[in-house]
Write a protein that holds these residues in place. Structure first.
Motif, PDB file in Angstrom:
ATOM      1  N   PHE A   1      -6.553 -22.230  -5.453  1.00  0.00           N
ATOM      2  CA  PHE A   1      -6.062 -22.342  -6.824  1.00  0.00           C
ATOM      3  C   PHE A   1      -5.641 -23.776  -7.104  1.00  0.00           C
ATOM      4  CE2 PHE A   1      -4.563 -17.671  -6.770  1.00  0.00           C
ATOM      5  CZ  PHE A   1      -5.743 -17.252  -7.334  1.00  0.00           C
ATOM      6  N   ALA A   2      -5.864 -24.206  -8.337  1.00  0.00           N
ATOM      7  CA  ALA A   2      -5.333 -25.467  -8.842  1.00  0.00           C
ATOM      8  C   ALA A   2      -4.809 -25.212 -10.250  1.00  0.00           C
ATOM      9  CB  ALA A   2      -6.416 -26.543  -8.862  1.00  0.00           C
ATOM     10  N   VAL A   3      -3.880 -26.042 -10.685  1.00  0.00           N
ATOM     11  CA  VAL A   3      -3.292 -25.878 -12.010  1.00  0.00           C
ATOM     12  C   VAL A   3      -4.362 -26.038 -13.080  1.00  0.00           C
ATOM     13  CG1 VAL A   3      -1.630 -26.802 -13.665  1.00  0.00           C
ATOM     14  CG2 VAL A   3      -1.038 -26.670 -11.232  1.00  0.00           C
ATOM     15  N   ASN A   4      -4.365 -25.137 -14.028  1.00  0.00           N
ATOM     16  CA  ASN A   4      -5.306 -25.197 -15.140  1.00  0.00           C
ATOM     17  C   ASN A   4      -4.560 -25.557 -16.421  1.00  0.00           C
ATOM     18  OD1 ASN A   4      -7.794 -24.872 -16.493  1.00  0.00           O
ATOM     19  ND2 ASN A   4      -7.215 -22.804 -17.130  1.00  0.00           N
ATOM     20  N   THR A   5      -5.269 -26.174 -17.328  1.00  0.00           N
ATOM     21  CA  THR A   5      -4.722 -26.423 -18.667  1.00  0.00           C
ATOM     22  C   THR A   5      -5.551 -25.602 -19.644  1.00  0.00           C
ATOM     23  OG1 THR A   5      -6.144 -28.374 -18.865  1.00  0.00           O
ATOM     24  CG2 THR A   5      -3.871 -28.734 -18.147  1.00  0.00           C
ATOM     25  N   PRO A   6      -5.108 -24.383 -19.949  1.00  0.00           N
ATOM     26  CA  PRO A   6      -5.917 -23.488 -20.789  1.00  0.00           C
ATOM     27  C   PRO A   6      -6.194 -24.092 -22.159  1.00  0.00           C
ATOM     28  CG  PRO A   6      -3.676 -22.664 -20.565  1.00  0.00           C
ATOM     29  CD  PRO A   6      -3.805 -23.785 -19.597  1.00  0.00           C
TER      30      PRO A   6
END
Length: 466
Positions: free
Chosen positions: A227-232
């Motif tokens: 997992f990596a941080v997403n910017t929706p």
């Protein structure tokens, strides 16, 4: 003296009547209609009968068609369908079917676009046949959805998670000074408070999101994923948030206290609630979290980001959705399927509803998780979402956490009423949730001002908080 006129039609003899034929039925005939006659003769006979009796062609056609058993079969109830009429009918039917199909694609695409799912909306337009792909409506929709998609921007701010339990429908019965009144006052919202909260969230630009959009899976060099941080992607000015409805079990102790009794599927297959009012009448409608949110999103599709609604957690304590696990399995499964079809996700909250750190050792925790999977997960489906009972997390890096990961859980939700927090690790995500109930709205109003004005939300019928 009036002349009596006899008419022959299709080999049948119809004596003239003193009164007009309009409004009267031909005698029912047991024998089948006679053989074919020329179209010209049939039409001529219809005209003759119309003139003699004063009936309109439409009325006469209907009477003849009823007599020979063709009522409703042909256009304008003509006694026979000519080759030309048949060709015209088939062409018209093909046009109507094609238009209906095209309209269906356009409506589904518009609905997807209303919740900012432009990729899915464009995919829906691509399903339209080549024959209609150049229709002006299709071209206009495609241009508009591509334009709007290009205006979306990545959101990198805090992602709040608001959490509620089953709602009070009748405050008079909930706050009636019995032993449970204190509990309800502190730990539940009313339906009207919840509706007001949804309206405030919508007015302030919040949109419901799928928590899975908080992360993106990346491929590692060794072939594994992390997992990596997403910017929706959201429209400018919109703020994504997560909503959860916990303990959707419908406990027996709430019976008679002004709460909904269980979830049901209505005649249209939508999830509603069964509620028994003070007079003992059982009603079906939007009496709890799920249908209230569903109806709000139906009215405001732009409150949902790509069709998301929220998370529903259940324990094994006193059944699921208001039904016994052993006796209501098929109903539980049907409701779960419909929930997932309409944007809801289901989470585990443990089977026993005991805390996973303080109340159980590792072996007991494994038994508890297996019980949920075997008895509830088998009905509602697998999930990677876990809401900690009473908000108590297990300690990171311990055997308990390793067990949870081994069982397939990757998103974990605890409680922190005064702030928003999300942590993304390679193999799991932690997020805090803000519980919304009478006590929190009263005690922590200053921490909720980004979402609503608690003084305006709190129901005036609530007892005083001590």
């Amino acid at each position: 003296m009036k002349r009596r006129i006899s008419v022959f039609f299709h080999g049948k003899h119809f004596p003239a009547k003193k009164e007009p034929l309009c409004g009267r039925d031909f005698p029912a005939k047991k024998e089948p209609p006679c053989g074919r006659r020329s179209v010209q003769a049939v039409l001529l006979m219809i005209i003759l009968l119309s003139v003699l009796t004063g009936c309109s062609r439409a009325t006469m056609n209907a009477q003849i068609a009823e007599s020979i058993g063709t009522l409703g079969m042909y256009e304008n109830n003509e006694p026979v369908e000519t080759p030309k009429m048949k060709a015209q009918r088939e062409i018209q039917e093909q046009k109507e079917a094609a238009e209906e199909e095209l309209t269906g694609h356009l409506e589904r695409a518009a609905r997807l676009a209303a919740s900012y799912d432009y990729e899915a909306a464009l995919a829906e337009l691509n399903e339209i046949s080549e024959e209609h792909a150049e229709d002006d409506r299709v071209i206009s929709a495609r241009i508009e959805y591509q334009r709007l998609s290009g205006q979306m921007e990545g959101y990198g701010g805090d992602i709040a998670h608001l959490s509620v339990k089953s709602l009070i429908v009748d405050t008079e019965r909930a706050f009636d000074d019995d032993d449970m009144a204190y509990y309800y006052n502190y730990w539940a919202l009313t339906t009207e408070e919840f509706k007001a909260i949804l309206q405030s969230l919508y007015d302030r630009g919040y949109v419901l999101m799928d928590v899975h959009e908080s992360v993106v899976e990346v491929q590692n060099e060794d072939g594994t994923t992390s997992f990596a941080v997403n910017t929706p992607a959201v429209p400018e000015g919109k703020i994504p948030m997560v909503l959860s409805f916990t303990e959707a079990n419908y406990y027996d102790y709430q019976e008679g206290d002004g709460f909904s009794g269980r979830m049901v599927l209505d005649d249209n297959g939508n999830v509603m609630n069964e509620y028994t009012d003070a007079s003992g009448q059982t009603l079906v409608g939007a009496y709890d979290v799920v249908p209230i949110v569903d109806e709000f999103v139906e009215e405001h599709p732009d409150f949902s980001l790509r069709g998301a609604k929220g998370i529903i957690s259940v324990t094994g304590y006193e059944g699921v959705f208001g039904y016994g696990i052993e006796t209501g399995g098929s109903t539980i499964a049907a409701i779960a399927d419909r929930l997932k079809e309409t944007g809801w996700q289901i989470a585990c909250q443990g089977f026993s509803d005991n805390t996973m750190e303080s109340d159980m050792d590792v072996s007991e925790l494994e038994d508890d998780l297996d019980a949920w999977s075997n008895k509830i997960g088998s009905l509602v489906g697998d999930t990677d979402l876990l809401i900690y009972p009473y908000g108590e997390e297990v300690t990171a890096g311990t055997d308990r956490q390793a067990l949870l990961l081994e069982k397939g859980y990757q998103f974990f939700f605890s409680i922190w009423t005064t702030a928003d927090f999300i942590e993304v690790q390679p193999d799991y995500v932690r997020q805090t949730r803000r519980t919304l109930d009478g006590y929190d709205l009263y005690m922590y109003a200053d921490y909720l001002t980004d979402f609503f004005d608690a003084d305006e939300i709190l129901d005036d019928t609530r007892p005083a908080f001590e």
